[in-house]
Write an enzyme that holds these catalytic residues in place. Structure first.
Site, short mmCIF file in Angstrom:
data_model
loop_
_atom_site.label_atom_id
_atom_site.label_comp_id
_atom_site.label_asym_id
_atom_site.label_seq_id
_atom_site.Cartn_x
_atom_site.Cartn_y
_atom_site.Cartn_z
N GLU A 192 0.81 -1.22 0.00
CA GLU A 192 0.00 0.00 0.00
C GLU A 192 0.85 1.28 0.00
O GLU A 192 0.56 2.22 0.74
CB GLU A 192 -0.95 0.00 1.20
CG GLU A 192 -1.88 -1.21 1.24
CD GLU A 192 -2.73 -1.26 2.51
OE1 GLU A 192 -2.80 -0.26 3.24
OE2 GLU A 192 -3.34 -2.33 2.77
N TRP A 194 0.25 6.24 4.19
CA TRP A 194 0.07 6.04 5.63
C TRP A 194 1.16 5.18 6.25
O TRP A 194 1.29 5.12 7.46
CB TRP A 194 -1.31 5.44 5.93
CG TRP A 194 -1.75 4.36 4.99
CD1 TRP A 194 -1.33 3.07 4.95
CD2 TRP A 194 -2.73 4.49 3.94
NE1 TRP A 194 -1.96 2.37 3.95
CE2 TRP A 194 -2.84 3.22 3.31
CE3 TRP A 194 -3.52 5.54 3.48
CZ2 TRP A 194 -3.71 2.99 2.24
CZ3 TRP A 194 -4.38 5.30 2.41
CH2 TRP A 194 -4.47 4.04 1.81
N TYR A 217 -10.87 -2.46 0.81
CA TYR A 217 -11.85 -2.70 1.85
C TYR A 217 -13.16 -2.01 1.46
O TYR A 217 -13.31 -0.79 1.61
CB TYR A 217 -11.35 -2.19 3.20
CG TYR A 217 -10.22 -3.03 3.75
CD1 TYR A 217 -10.47 -4.05 4.66
CD2 TYR A 217 -8.91 -2.82 3.35
CE1 TYR A 217 -9.44 -4.84 5.16
CE2 TYR A 217 -7.87 -3.60 3.83
CZ TYR A 217 -8.15 -4.60 4.74
OH TYR A 217 -7.12 -5.39 5.23
N GLU A 275 -5.41 -7.96 0.25
CA GLU A 275 -6.24 -7.82 1.45
C GLU A 275 -7.65 -7.41 1.04
O GLU A 275 -7.81 -6.54 0.18
CB GLU A 275 -5.68 -6.74 2.40
CG GLU A 275 -4.33 -7.03 2.99
CD GLU A 275 -3.84 -5.87 3.87
OE1 GLU A 275 -4.69 -5.09 4.38
OE2 GLU A 275 -2.62 -5.74 4.03
#
Length: 347
Positions: free
Chosen positions: A197, A202, A259, A289
């Site tokens: 990611e 982040w 997500y 994920e």
């Protein structure tokens, strides 16, 4: 590893996907080659089920009655900054055991920054892989301080950095290489997804833009394969952004993490097409994920053959909101979904 899974009809599914290519690591071990070929063989006809965290795999076994084909585990607590805070891990032992049981192992690395963890009430040390949890500057370590002379794969020592932060980066990679070497010595192949990611910013490895990220990706790859001579890895990239994608020559399998809203089991057509465009259709695509699992029937109907999906742990698999028990039972019993329990072809 996946001896029972390998009983699936390889030739038929390979033709369905039309993708077959060699590992980017030309010295890949026989089992690493076998693992990549197996994933390629399922691409376009079957979806390999995956679950992050051993406790969550056990929950699926107890509540759904099957075992996901892929176990996802994390190298995070082998990071030297975490070890310095007393962390311990059983990830390698779990991976070796799961391999013996016939499963596939996938490793991610939430890399605690090599130094400068903030360790405040708002940002405790265990947030140290987040950008907000550290003052570590990856661009500074690799550029102005690192003074790199990086030459990939030519047999010369490209590690000529003289900054403290650069040396700590190398220290951390070497610490993870020790653990990967344990798997190599046990002849356990793994899907390895480091530096995930990145474009989100982040995590500290993506906080300073794509240039230092790509440089760090190359260093991680070269340090593990060339310096430490570890070749049991299938290398998994994790971005659909062309500015951040390391390139097909540095990536065995291309993935994204996504997500959706709890209970949204769409097949992520837009995301699939983005990743397909970035890879020019030349790499197997998968979901590193997810929270809510894409419905395999929708995937088939919309011709979106994600090779595998990895459901994140705890509430994402257990809360009944992201994935209801009925949905999970229907999904794991679907003829297109591969579990560790498959001992016959799903036609």
């Amino acid at each position: 590893m996946f001896t029972r899974l390998s009983l699936l009809p390889l030739f038929a599914s390979t033709l369905a996907a039309g993708l077959s290519y060699d590992n980017i690591d030309k010295a890949a071990s026989p089992r690493a080659k076998e693992l990549l070929k197996y994933v390629q063989s399922q691409y376009g006809s079957h979806y390999i089920s995956g679950q992050q965290d051993l406790a969550s795999v056990e929950w699926v076994k107890e509540n759904i009655g099957v075992t996901p084909a892929i176990l996802g585990t994390d190298l995070m607590y082998y990071s030297p900054s975490a070890v310095a805070h007393g962390s311990k891990s059983q990830t390698i032992e779990q991976a070796i055991k799961f391999d013996k049981e016939g499963g596939i192992n996938a490793l991610v690395w939430h890399w605690y920054a090599p130094n400068c963890l903030l360790e405040t009430e708002k940002q405790p040390w265990y947030n140290g892989f987040y950008t907000e949890g550290t003052c570590f500057d990856v661009a500074n370590a690799l550029g102005r301080r690192g003074n790199l002379n990086h030459r990939r794969g030519n047999g010369t020592d490209y590690h000529r950095g003289n900054g403290t932060d650069y040396r700590l980066l190398i220290r951390d990679i070497d610490a993870i290489a020790v653990q990967l070497k344990r798997l190599s010595d046990a002849d356990v192949p793994v899907l390895f997804r480091p530096l995930h990611e990145p474009e989100g910013g982040w995590f500290w490895w993506g906080a300073k833009g794509p240039a230092p990220f790509k440089k760090l990706w190359d260093i991680v790859y070269d340090r593990i394969t060339r310096v430490h001579n570890i070749h049991n890895i299938v290398w998994v990239c994790n971005t659909a952004d062309s500015q951040w994608y390391p390139g097909n020559d540095k990536c065995d399998i291309a993935t994204i993490d996504y997500y959706a809203e709890a209970g949204d089991h769409g097949a992520l057509k837009g995301k699939f097409e983005e990743l397909q465009n970035v890879t020019k259709g030349e790499r197997v695509l998968a979901l590193g994920e997810v929270g809510s699992i894409p419905d395999p029937e929708v995937q088939a109907k919309e011709n979106l053959p994600w090779a595998f999906w990895m459901t994140w742990n705890d509430e994402f698999i257990k809360d009944g909101k992201h994935n209801s028990k009925k949905f999970l039972k229907d999904t794991f019993s679907n003829k297109r979904v591969v579990t560790i329990d498959d001992s016959k072809a799903k036609n």
